[in-house]
Design a protein around this motif. Structure first.
Motif, PDB file in Angstrom:
ATOM      1  N   PRO A 178       0.820  -1.230   0.000  1.00 32.24           N
ATOM      2  CA  PRO A 178       0.000   0.000   0.000  1.00 32.24           C
ATOM      3  C   PRO A 178       0.846   1.269   0.000  1.00 32.24           C
ATOM      4  CG  PRO A 178       0.079  -0.904   2.204  1.00 32.24           C
ATOM      5  CD  PRO A 178       0.843  -1.866   1.347  1.00 32.24           C
ATOM      6  N   VAL A 179       1.717   1.371  -0.988  1.00 30.52           N
ATOM      7  CA  VAL A 179       2.617   2.527  -1.082  1.00 30.52           C
ATOM      8  C   VAL A 179       2.676   2.962  -2.537  1.00 30.52           C
ATOM      9  CG1 VAL A 179       4.986   3.351  -0.780  1.00 30.52           C
ATOM     10  CG2 VAL A 179       3.997   1.765   0.891  1.00 30.52           C
ATOM     11  N   ASP A 180       2.627   4.283  -2.761  1.00 29.33           N
ATOM     12  CA  ASP A 180       2.771   4.772  -4.127  1.00 29.33           C
ATOM     13  C   ASP A 180       4.179   4.490  -4.640  1.00 29.33           C
ATOM     14  OD1 ASP A 180       0.208   5.617  -4.052  1.00 29.33           O
ATOM     15  OD2 ASP A 180       0.667   7.764  -3.842  1.00 29.33           O
ATOM     16  N   LEU A 181       4.274   4.304  -5.941  1.00 29.19           N
ATOM     17  CA  LEU A 181       5.550   3.902  -6.537  1.00 29.19           C
ATOM     18  C   LEU A 181       6.610   4.996  -6.451  1.00 29.19           C
ATOM     19  CD1 LEU A 181       4.129   2.086  -9.690  1.00 29.19           C
ATOM     20  CD2 LEU A 181       5.171   1.003  -7.692  1.00 29.19           C
ATOM     21  N   ASP A 182       6.197   6.265  -6.429  1.00 31.61           N
ATOM     22  CA  ASP A 182       7.199   7.325  -6.395  1.00 31.61           C
ATOM     23  C   ASP A 182       7.880   7.438  -5.029  1.00 31.61           C
ATOM     24  OD1 ASP A 182       4.784   8.050  -5.343  1.00 31.61           O
ATOM     25  OD2 ASP A 182       4.831  10.110  -6.098  1.00 31.61           O
ATOM     26  N   LEU A 183       7.322   6.769  -3.994  1.00 33.20           N
ATOM     27  CA  LEU A 183       7.927   6.826  -2.663  1.00 33.20           C
ATOM     28  C   LEU A 183       9.133   5.902  -2.530  1.00 33.20           C
ATOM     29  CD1 LEU A 183       4.731   6.961  -0.419  1.00 33.20           C
ATOM     30  CD2 LEU A 183       6.206   8.853  -1.141  1.00 33.20           C
ATOM     31  N   TYR A 184       9.393   5.082  -3.550  1.00 25.81           N
ATOM     32  CA  TYR A 184      10.553   4.180  -3.499  1.00 25.81           C
ATOM     33  C   TYR A 184      11.833   4.866  -3.974  1.00 25.81           C
ATOM     34  CZ  TYR A 184       7.172   0.361  -3.024  1.00 25.81           C
ATOM     35  OH  TYR A 184       6.172  -0.457  -2.582  1.00 25.81           O
ATOM     36  N   HIS A 185      11.719   6.064  -4.505  1.00 25.28           N
ATOM     37  CA  HIS A 185      12.876   6.716  -5.122  1.00 25.28           C
ATOM     38  C   HIS A 185      13.077   8.118  -4.527  1.00 25.28           C
ATOM     39  CE1 HIS A 185      12.998   3.599  -8.221  1.00 25.28           C
ATOM     40  NE2 HIS A 185      11.681   3.731  -8.309  1.00 25.28           N
ATOM     41  N   GLY A 186      14.258   8.700  -4.774  1.00 27.55           N
ATOM     42  CA  GLY A 186      14.532  10.093  -4.428  1.00 27.55           C
ATOM     43  C   GLY A 186      15.213  10.299  -3.090  1.00 27.55           C
ATOM     44  N   TYR A 187      15.684   9.225  -2.431  1.00 28.32           N
ATOM     45  CA  TYR A 187      16.340   9.360  -1.134  1.00 28.32           C
ATOM     46  C   TYR A 187      17.863   9.356  -1.298  1.00 28.32           C
ATOM     47  CZ  TYR A 187      11.672   7.836   0.285  1.00 28.32           C
ATOM     48  OH  TYR A 187      10.326   7.719   0.427  1.00 28.32           O
ATOM     49  N   LYS A 188      18.536  10.225  -0.469  1.00 32.31           N
ATOM     50  CA  LYS A 188      20.003  10.253  -0.490  1.00 32.31           C
ATOM     51  C   LYS A 188      20.600   9.313   0.551  1.00 32.31           C
ATOM     52  CE  LYS A 188      20.439  14.985  -2.244  1.00 32.31           C
ATOM     53  NZ  LYS A 188      21.001  16.348  -1.986  1.00 32.31           N
ATOM     54  N   GLY A 189      19.933   9.179   1.671  1.00 24.80           N
ATOM     55  CA  GLY A 189      20.498   8.362   2.751  1.00 24.80           C
ATOM     56  C   GLY A 189      19.864   7.002   2.882  1.00 24.80           C
ATOM     57  N   PHE A 190      18.883   6.685   2.047  1.00 23.84           N
ATOM     58  CA  PHE A 190      18.181   5.409   2.191  1.00 23.84           C
ATOM     59  C   PHE A 190      18.114   4.697   0.827  1.00 23.84           C
ATOM     60  CE2 PHE A 190      16.635   8.193   5.513  1.00 23.84           C
ATOM     61  CZ  PHE A 190      16.723   7.400   6.641  1.00 23.84           C
ATOM     62  N   THR A 191      17.976   3.375   0.894  1.00 27.92           N
ATOM     63  CA  THR A 191      17.849   2.540  -0.310  1.00 27.92           C
ATOM     64  C   THR A 191      16.644   1.616  -0.155  1.00 27.92           C
ATOM     65  OG1 THR A 191      20.232   2.532  -0.692  1.00 27.92           O
ATOM     66  CG2 THR A 191      18.961   0.777  -1.757  1.00 27.92           C
ATOM     67  N   ALA A 192      15.875   1.481  -1.227  1.00 26.71           N
ATOM     68  CA  ALA A 192      14.720   0.573  -1.231  1.00 26.71           C
ATOM     69  C   ALA A 192      15.112  -0.731  -1.912  1.00 26.71           C
ATOM     70  CB  ALA A 192      13.547   1.214  -1.956  1.00 26.71           C
ATOM     71  N   LEU A 193      14.774  -1.842  -1.284  1.00 20.49           N
ATOM     72  CA  LEU A 193      15.007  -3.179  -1.836  1.00 20.49           C
ATOM     73  C   LEU A 193      13.681  -3.908  -1.955  1.00 20.49           C
ATOM     74  CD1 LEU A 193      18.105  -4.196   0.358  1.00 20.49           C
ATOM     75  CD2 LEU A 193      18.142  -3.332  -1.988  1.00 20.49           C
ATOM     76  N   ALA A 194      13.517  -4.651  -3.034  1.00 21.32           N
ATOM     77  CA  ALA A 194      12.275  -5.410  -3.239  1.00 21.32           C
ATOM     78  C   ALA A 194      12.613  -6.740  -3.879  1.00 21.32           C
ATOM     79  CB  ALA A 194      11.312  -4.632  -4.130  1.00 21.32           C
ATOM     80  N   GLY A 195      11.834  -7.774  -3.507  1.00 18.88           N
ATOM     81  CA  GLY A 195      12.061  -9.082  -4.108  1.00 18.88           C
ATOM     82  C   GLY A 195      11.295 -10.168  -3.395  1.00 18.88           C
ATOM     83  N   TYR A 196      11.573 -11.391  -3.796  1.00 22.30           N
ATOM     84  CA  TYR A 196      10.886 -12.561  -3.243  1.00 22.30           C
ATOM     85  C   TYR A 196      11.785 -13.243  -2.222  1.00 22.30           C
ATOM     86  CZ  TYR A 196       7.715 -11.927  -7.177  1.00 22.30           C
ATOM     87  OH  TYR A 196       6.824 -11.414  -8.064  1.00 22.30           O
ATOM     88  N   VAL A 197      11.191 -13.705  -1.132  1.00 23.57           N
ATOM     89  CA  VAL A 197      11.924 -14.418  -0.086  1.00 23.57           C
ATOM     90  C   VAL A 197      11.186 -15.701   0.255  1.00 23.57           C
ATOM     91  CG1 VAL A 197      13.032 -12.399   0.944  1.00 23.57           C
ATOM     92  CG2 VAL A 197      10.714 -13.034   1.650  1.00 23.57           C
ATOM     93  N   SER A 198      11.933 -16.647   0.842  1.00 21.81           N
ATOM     94  CA  SER A 198      11.326 -17.937   1.179  1.00 21.81           C
ATOM     95  C   SER A 198      10.558 -17.891   2.498  1.00 21.81           C
ATOM     96  CB  SER A 198      12.421 -19.008   1.265  1.00 21.81           C
ATOM     97  OG  SER A 198      13.384 -18.644   2.258  1.00 21.81           O
ATOM     98  N   ARG A 199      10.886 -16.901   3.350  1.00 24.25           N
ATOM     99  CA  ARG A 199      10.247 -16.807   4.667  1.00 24.25           C
ATOM    100  C   ARG A 199      10.265 -15.356   5.132  1.00 24.25           C
ATOM    101  NH1 ARG A 199      14.568 -16.103   7.960  1.00 24.25           N
ATOM    102  NH2 ARG A 199      16.568 -16.981   7.273  1.00 24.25           N
ATOM    103  N   GLU A 200       9.542 -15.102   6.205  1.00 23.91           N
ATOM    104  CA  GLU A 200       9.511 -13.747   6.758  1.00 23.91           C
ATOM    105  C   GLU A 200      10.864 -13.433   7.387  1.00 23.91           C
ATOM    106  OE1 GLU A 200       6.564 -10.956   9.498  1.00 23.91           O
ATOM    107  OE2 GLU A 200       6.173 -13.107   9.241  1.00 23.91           O
ATOM    108  N   VAL A 201      11.300 -12.165   7.215  1.00 22.71           N
ATOM    109  CA  VAL A 201      12.630 -11.753   7.670  1.00 22.71           C
ATOM    110  C   VAL A 201      12.494 -10.688   8.768  1.00 22.71           C
ATOM    111  CG1 VAL A 201      14.829 -10.742   6.977  1.00 22.71           C
ATOM    112  CG2 VAL A 201      13.596 -12.240   5.398  1.00 22.71           C
TER     113      VAL A 201
END
Length: 657
Positions: free
Chosen positions: A138-161
C-alpha cells in the motif's frame, strides 16, 4: 512402359544476339533439360566461358524479391489460390510497373507501423509485469525513489525476515512466493543484504513510476488495449490487401520467376564474345519439334544437332513413361530412388502388386470403404502434387481392400452373409464354434509363401535382364549367371523339400522313383540345382555365398501378408465382442438407466476401437507392403540413382505464354 522416356542429347549453337529468342522458346516449350556448363575440364570447349545474365536480370530479381516479401507479409501462397484466372504477360508486366510500387509502399508502411505498435505493446506488457508484484504493497511507486540516505530493496523471499537495523518493511505472504519491500539506511545496506540472502532473496527491479501500482497497471492496460486495437486494424487492412491482390501477387511471382529464370539461363551456357553453345537433353520424340521451333524463331541463324550418348559415362536424366494408372506410384519409387536410364522401371509392377498386398493385409469391406471415402474426400484439401499422388495410391489400395474383403467375407470384423470365397480369416473369438481361420491358417501361410516365391523369382528374372542390358563382356555373363544361380538355389531348395515332404497347395514330388540312399529323383535334381546355383554365385563373387540363408528368410518374410492381416481381424473381432457382446447386447435385453449407459460405453468402445484398428491397419498394410518391395523385391535387381529430368521452363497457372 517398363523403360524411361527415351532421351536425345541436343547441342544448340548460335550467335549471342540470338540468345534471347532461343532462351524464350526453350522456356516456352519446357522440353530442354539444360546440361550445366563447367569451365574446368570441359573437353572441346577451350576458350569458352560461363555466360552472363541477359539485360534486365537485376531489375526482375529485385521485383521478384519485393513480390515475395509482400506475399510473406500478407500470407499469400500459390497453393492456396483456387482461382483459374490468368493474366497475359503484357498485362501483368504493365500492372507490375503501374501497381507494384504503390502496393509495396502501402504494405511497408503498414508493417512498419505494426512493428512500432508491437514494440510499444510489449513495453506496456513489460511495465505491467514489473509493477504487478507491488500491487500488494500500500505505497505509491514514487515513494521508493529520491532518497540520499536510504535505499529501497524489493524481491521474493522464502520466509519472513526480521532485521536488526532500522527499517521500513512490508511483507506479503503468497501461495507460492512471498514478496518483501524494505527501505534501509545506506550505511547498513550490506548487513541487510546478508540477512536477506539467508532467506533466499530474489531481487526485482523497482519501477520508476509515480502513483499507486493499481492505477499505473490500469493505465498501461488501457494503452495495451488501444495498441491491440490499432494492430488489429492494420491486420484487417493487410487481410484486405491479401483478398484484393492475392491473384495479382501470385501471377506477379510466376511471371517474374519465369523472367528471372530466362534472364539467368546464360549462366548455364558456354559462351564467347560472338556466340553461345547450350547442351541438354530432350525426349527423342520431341527433337524435331524443338529443332524446327528454334530454327523458326532465329530465322535459321542457329545450329542444332544431336550428339552421341555414352550410356556408361553420361548421366542421362530420367523421365517416367508410365500409363496413367501407375503414375501416382512414381512417388513411391522416387521415395526409394529413381531408376537409372538403362534399367527397367518397376513402377507399373509396384502399381499393380502394392495394392494387392495391401488388400491381402487389410481385406475388410468396411475399412476399405472408409479409406476410399477418406482418399476421395481429402483431394479437395490437398493441392500439392505429391500429396495427391499419395491419395491416389491410397485410393487404389482401398479398392483392393474392399475386393479382398468381399472374398474374405469381412466387414468391420463381422462375417458377411455369404461364406468366404477364398479363405476364411474369422477366428473363434466370443464363440465356441470350431473352424474359421484356425483351419485356414496353413493354407493362408502357404499362399503367402507362393506369393513370395513368385515375386522374388520375378525380381531375379528382371535382374538378369538388367545385367544383360547394362553390363558388357565377361562381367555381364557372370552377373546374369549369378542371378540365375540365386534362382537355381531357391528352386532347388523347393524341389528338394517337395520331394521329401507333402504339403497342401504345393507340388507332391514324393512319389518320384528312388535313385539312391533312399532319396528320390527330385531330391537329387534339387541338390544339383543348389550346387549349380552356388557355383554361379561364387563365380561372380565368393562373398555373396554367405548371403545364401537370405533366400529362406526373404521368402518367409512374405508370411507377414497373412500374419499382419490376421492380427487386424483378431483386433476387430475382440472390439466387436467387447462392445456388443459385453455391453450393448446385455443392456438391450433389459433396458434401464444403467443399460443406456452401457450402450453408450459400448458404442464408444466400438467407434474408438475400430478407429484405432483402422489406423493400425493403414499403417501396417502400407509399411509392410512397401517393405516387401523395397527389401525383398528391389534388392534382387534394382539399383536406382537415376537423375531426374527437369526441363527448362515452368508449368504456368496464373499467366499465359
Amino acid at each position: 512402359m517398363f523403360k524411361p522416356e527415351q532421351m536425345s542429347r541436343l547441342l544448340i549453337a548460335a550467335s549471342r544476339d540470338q540468345m534471347g529468342p532461343v532462351v524464350a522458346e526453350l522456356y516456352r516449350r519446357k522440353l530442354f533439360h539444360v546440361e550445366e556448363f563447367v569451365e574446368a575440364g570441359s573437353e572441346g570447349y577451350e576458350g569458352f566461358k560461363i555466360g552472363t545474365p541477359l539485360s534486365g536480370a537485376n531489375e526482375k530479381s529485385t521485383d521478384l524479391i519485393k513480390v515475395r516479401a509482400i506475399e510473406n507479409t500478407v500470407s499469400v501462397h500459390a497453393d492456396d489460390i483456387a482461382s483459374v484466372k490468368t493474366f497475359k504477360q503484357a498485362e501483368i508486366a504493365a500492372k507490375i510497373e503501374r501497381e507494384l510500387p504503390a502496393l509495396e509502399r502501402e504494405v511497408e508502411e503498414l508493417t512498419a507501423r505494426r512493428s512500432q505498435l508491437d514494440t510499444r505493446l510489449k513495453e506496456c506488457e513489460q511495465k505491467i509485469a514489473e509493477i504487478t508484484p507491488f500491487v500488494a504493497v500500500p505505497v505509491d511507486l514514487d515513494l521508493y525513489h529520491g532518497y540520499k540516505g536510504f535505499t529501497a530493496l524489493a524481491g521474493y523471499v522464502s520466509r519472513e525476515v526480521i532485521l536488526s537495523v532500522p527499517n521500513e518493511l512490508y511483507f506479503s505472504k503468497g501461495k507460492e512466493k512471498n514478496f518483501l519491500v524494505v527501505i534501509v539506511p545506506n550505511d547498513q545496506k550490506s548487513e541487510v543484504e546478508r540477512a536477506l540472502a539467508e532467506a533466499a532473496f530474489q531481487s526485482v527491479a523497482i519501477p520508476v513510476e509515480s502513483g499507486s501500482p493499481t492505477t499505473r497497471i490500469e493505465f498501461y492496460r488501457s494503452q495495451a488495449t488501444t495498441l491491440g486495437s490499432e494492430i488489429a486494424e492494420i491486420n484487417e487492412k493487410l487481410t484486405g490487401i491479401r483478398t484484393k491482390h492475392a491473384e495479382f501477387l501470385v501471377a506477379c511471382e510466376e511471371f517474374l520467376k519465369a523472367e528471372v529464370e530466362q534472364t539467368e539461363a546464360p549462366l548455364r551456357f558456354a559462351t564467347t564474345k560472338q556466340m553461345f553453345v547450350a547442351e541438354g537433353w530432350v525426349p527423342s520424340e520431341n527433337v524435331d519439334e524443338v529443332s524446327n521451333a528454334l530454327t523458326q524463331v532465329t530465322g535459321g541463324k542457329i545450329y542444332v544437332t544431336t550428339l552421341p550418348i555414352d550410356l556408361e559415362h553420361d548421366a542421362v536424366p530420367v523421365e517416367y513413361n508410365n500409363p496413367d494408372f501407375s503414375k501416382p506410384t512414381q512417388m513411391l519409387i522416387d521415395l526409394y530412388s529413381r531408376p537409372k536410364y538403362t534399367e527397367l522401371d518397376p513402377t507399373l509392377l509396384v502399381a499393380i502388386v502394392f495394392p494387392i498386398f495391401f488388400g491381402l493385409i487389410l481385406g475388410d469391406v468396411g475399412y476399405g470403404l472408409i479409406l476410399l471415402a477418406m482418399a476421395l474426400g481429402l483431394r479437395k484439401f490437398v493441392t500439392g502434387e505429391e500429396g495427391r499422388q499419395l491419395l491416389a495410391v491410397l485410393r487404389n489400395a482401398s479398392i483392393m481392400s474392399i475386393i479382398f474383403g468381399l472374398l474374405f467375407s469381412e466387414f468391420l470384423g463381422f462375417e458377411l452373409p455369404w461364406n468366404p470365397i477364398i479363405f476364411s480369416r474369422h477366428l473363434p473369438i466370443g464363440t465356441t464354434e470350431a473352424g474359421g481361420a484356425g483351419s485356414a491358417i496353413p493354407a493362408l501361410l502357404i499362399m503367402s509363401i507362393w506369393i513370395g516365391i513368385l515375386h522374388i523369382s520375378l525380381g531375379r528374372v528382371i535382374g538378369m535382364y538388367d545385367h544383360a542390358k547394362q553390363d558388357h563382356g565377361e562381367h555381364r555373363t557372370k552377373a546374369v549367371m549369378a542371378n540365375f544361380g540365386w534362382l537355381a538355389v531357391m528352386w532347388g531348395i523347393l524341389v528338394a523339400i517337395w520331394s521329401n515332404v507333402t504339403m497342401p497347395y504345393m507340388p507332391d514330388l514324393t512319389k518320384l522313383p528312388i535313385v539312391a540312399v533312399g532319396f528320390n529323383l527330385g531330391t537329387y535334381i534339387g541338390g544339383a540345382l543348389i550346387i549349380f546355383g552356388v557355383l554361379c554365385i561364387a563365380r561372380d563373387s565368393v562373398l555373396e555365398v554367405i548371403e545364401l540363408p537370405t533366400i529362406i528368410s526373404h521368402v518367409l518374410s512374405y508370411a507377414r501378408l497373412v500374419a499382419v492381416g490376421l492380427s487386424s481381424v483378431a483386433i476387430a473381432m475382440v472390439i466387436n465382442y467387447i462392445a456388443i457382446g459385453m455391453f450393448i447386447s446385455p443392456a438391450l435385453k433389459e433396458l434401464s438407466l444403467v443399460g443406456i449407459v452401457m450402450i453408450i460405453v459400448g458404442v464408444v468402445i466400438f467407434i474408438a476401437g475400430h478407429t484405432l484398428n483402422l489406423a493400425l491397419g493403414l499403417l501396417g498394410g502400407g509399411l509392410h507392403s512397401i517393405r516387401l518391395h523395397y527389401v525383398e523385391f528391389f534388392t534382387k535387381f534394382y539399383k536406382g540413382g537415376g537423375r531426374k529430368y527437369i526441363p527448362f521452363g515452368m508449368k504456368r497457372r496464373f499467366t499465359e505464354d
